[in-house]
Design an enzyme around this catalytic site. Sequence first.
Site, PDB file in Angstrom:
ATOM      1  CB  SER A  15      40.016  42.717  40.988  1.00 15.22           C
ATOM      2  OG  SER A  15      39.151  43.764  40.595  1.00 15.22           O
ATOM      3  CG  ASP A 220      38.313  44.585  32.347  1.00 11.34           C
ATOM      4  OD1 ASP A 220      38.165  45.512  33.168  1.00 11.34           O
ATOM      5  OD2 ASP A 220      38.858  43.504  32.649  1.00 11.34           O
ATOM      6  CG  HIS A 223      39.970  44.719  36.203  1.00 18.40           C
ATOM      7  ND1 HIS A 223      39.008  43.865  35.710  1.00 18.40           N
ATOM      8  CD2 HIS A 223      39.899  44.629  37.561  1.00 18.40           C
ATOM      9  CE1 HIS A 223      38.381  43.271  36.715  1.00 18.40           C
ATOM     10  NE2 HIS A 223      38.903  43.727  37.848  1.00 18.40           N
TER      11      HIS A 223
END
Length: 325
Positions: A15, A220, A223
Amino acid sequence: MSEENFHIYLLFGQSNMEGVGPIEPQDRETRDDVRVLQDKTCSNLDREYGTWYVAEPPLNRCWGKLGPGDYFGKRMAQETPDDVVIGLVPAAVGGCDIALFEKGAPIGTGEYSVPRDFPGGYQWLLDLAQQAQEVGTIKGILLHQGETNTGDPEWKDQVQGIYEDLRADLDIGTVPLLAGELLYESQGGCCGLHNDEINTLPNLIDNAHVVSAEGLEGQDVAHFTSEAYREFGRRYADVMLDQLDVSPPPEPTPETPTYPSGATDPDGDGLYEDLSGNDRVDFPDVNTLFQNTDGQAVQDNANFYDFTGEGTVDMQDVLALFEMV
């Protein structure tokens, strides 16, 4: 544009490489010399798989956001010669295990939004890379992955296997492999422990390098923020630039002096003792050098008048020429 001037970089991982940073107006500023090879057909973006576009977020698939690849491309374009175009080839999937990118791995068919034409992430990345090679030259590989494999001691060996398979299947030699660190625990990161594994890669893989995430903030536990992605991309580029020679080629050295016109080399030693061009060495030659020793015209042709071999042209060279008369 020649293949040599289209510099290709492969970007894979999960991600954080895909990009989860909110896209802001400044991120929409594009450069014609940074392109992206679309990794999935996306009707919402009006992009087709395997087609080159001017790079603009999202780089990865259909619904990605801002990631490190965006500002990596921009920095690379800023620091390379004007006739070079940067080509980004992304293949990143949020939440994936590193095994998705292993050759022949039995995961990925119809999963993780990998195009259904491919049995896994490796074949997907390989197909994109081979398409890119039809028009350009692969210069390096960028990786950001590890959150799903945090603390797994086999991870580094899996990365090594992926790199070696790509090298063999693409015939790219030991191009640089850049692996980015994960969000630090000091920034609230969940997986910073895995940075120990990431930092072993340079000892295991020839031409592998680590891109530091020190000081980069998170949105978070896993990320980075958009600003952190921008800085991370620039860090990737700076590390890559350290490994590549992207400086313009030097200007060719003239075979004969451009000043004075008609100067000759009577004895063929590469030094032009006959500045007047009358096929002999005499006092007018000495006088010409004496009068112009400090002039730009002589200094620009110093290699032809360095009679002392000291690497410069000065009064010692005038005296050396005088002794030849």
